[in-house]
Design an enzyme around this catalytic site. Structure first.
Site, mmCIF file in Angstrom:
data_model
loop_
_atom_site.group_PDB
_atom_site.id
_atom_site.type_symbol
_atom_site.label_atom_id
_atom_site.label_comp_id
_atom_site.label_asym_id
_atom_site.label_seq_id
_atom_site.Cartn_x
_atom_site.Cartn_y
_atom_site.Cartn_z
ATOM 1 N N ARG A 1 43.082 84.974 14.693
ATOM 2 C CA ARG A 1 44.508 84.666 14.557
ATOM 3 C C ARG A 1 44.662 83.286 13.934
ATOM 4 N NH1 ARG A 1 49.062 86.389 16.935
ATOM 5 N NH2 ARG A 1 47.955 87.613 18.484
ATOM 6 N N GLY B 1 52.413 80.248 36.550
ATOM 7 C CA GLY B 1 51.011 79.918 36.397
ATOM 8 C C GLY B 1 50.351 80.826 35.374
ATOM 9 N N GLU C 1 43.660 81.934 23.327
ATOM 10 C CA GLU C 1 44.111 80.676 22.729
ATOM 11 C C GLU C 1 45.602 80.436 22.930
ATOM 12 O OE1 GLU C 1 43.876 78.138 18.543
ATOM 13 O OE2 GLU C 1 42.537 79.841 18.891
ATOM 14 N N GLU D 1 38.034 91.703 20.816
ATOM 15 C CA GLU D 1 39.101 91.572 21.806
ATOM 16 C C GLU D 1 40.446 91.370 21.123
ATOM 17 O OE1 GLU D 1 40.414 88.848 25.641
ATOM 18 O OE2 GLU D 1 38.324 89.346 25.282
#
Length: 299
Positions: free
Chosen positions: A56, A75, A96, A129
């Site tokens: 990305r 959270g 990320e 992934e």
């Protein structure tokens, strides 16, 4: 909730192992490796570096702010995945957006799933992934497929098995990389769809691809209209022929591309969406041409 709190506390406790020089775990066979590798620990954000293999390249600022707000309230629900590099140093494998959002709101630590992997394994994990994610644009997916083929030496058949996609689907994505970079950028930004791209890729000349792409954007052509226009082009009809749809561009856009091309002596595409927002894309083929265009723009 209590179970999650105990697990988080345990993660913070195990994190101390990573800051002890006597427990510098480098492989799965090292002492205490079973307590770290494959577990979720709280890591200092400053100890984590971004993954150079991340497919990305664009992160939507508004979406990132929304994620940051969610993390501030709830959270980090899903831990990131990292690989250990050196003593108390880690590299992102995936997550990320969560990492960036956590830094935005000033968090000092983040829950992370610890892996030990070499560069090739890390690249493959990150690419595979990310391909499975729902929010990648078609060009990002195509680039990820191409990197797996080039850098992991996977055939399209093996890649099909690895990512769980049909070989024909992979081939259709890869063909998008034959499009002019301006069109690839337009697909990434939502001015054209993958369907538009699949139609345009049947045209070999980049300048003709751009001509039809400008019609797609300026006249709001559907995929079916684009396929028809491409078919007419392949049959020898002029691209200058008007489409049945009228040009719906705002008045201030009309002729802008031609004017800017003349002024800059370079390929320029002006795009405008229905809400009036748009962008100007200027292409250059060399460092020297970039410097020339920069001088023209800055006077």
């Amino acid at each position: 909730m209590a179970k999650a709190t105990r697990k988080q506390a345990l993660g913070r406790g195990l994190s101390a192992l990573l800051k002890d020089p006597e427990n510098d775990i480098q492989s799965a066979s090292d002492k205490n490796a079973d307590k770290v590798v494959g577990n979720i620990l709280e890591l200092d954000l400053e100890a984590i570096e971004v993954n150079p293999f991340q497919p990305r390249s664009y992160f939507n600022d508004e979406a990132l702010q929304e994620l940051a707000t969610s993390i501030r309230e709830l959270g980090v629900i899903q831990p990131i995945t990292v690989r250990k590099l050196d003593f108390n140093k880690f590299q992102l494998v995936s997550g990320e957006r969560r990492y960036r959002a956590s830094k935005l709101i000033g968090l000092e630590t983040i829950p992370a799933y610890i892996r030990i992997a070499n560069d090739q394994e890390s690249l493959e994990m990150a690419l595979v992934e990310n391909i499975q994610r729902q929010d990648l644009d078609p060009i990002e997916i195509a680039l990820s497929y191409q990197r797996l083929i080039d850098e992991i030496q996977l055939t399209q058949d093996k890649l099909s098995d690895r990512v769980g996609k049909k070989r024909s689907t992979i081939a259709n994505y890869l063909r998008l990389l034959k499009l002019d970079p301006i069109i690839q950028t337009g697909i990434r930004d939502g001015f054209a769809s993958m369907g538009h791209g699949r139609a345009l890729v049947n045209i070999e000349k980049r300048e003709d691809q751009i001509s039809i792409y400008e019609k797609i954007v300026g006249q709001r052509l559907s995929v079916r209209d684009t396929e028809k226009l491409v078919k007419e082009y392949q049959q020898g009809n002029s691209l200058a022929k008007n489409s049945k749809k009228s040009n719906q561009n705002p008045d201030f856009i009309a002729g802008a591309s031609d004017e800017l091309k003349k002024q800059l002596s370079s390929k320029v595409v002006v795009q405008a969406a229905d809400n009036g927002k748009g962008k100007i894309t200027i292409s250059f083929d060399s460092k020297e041409e970039f410097i020339r265009i920069k001088k023209v723009l800055l006077g």
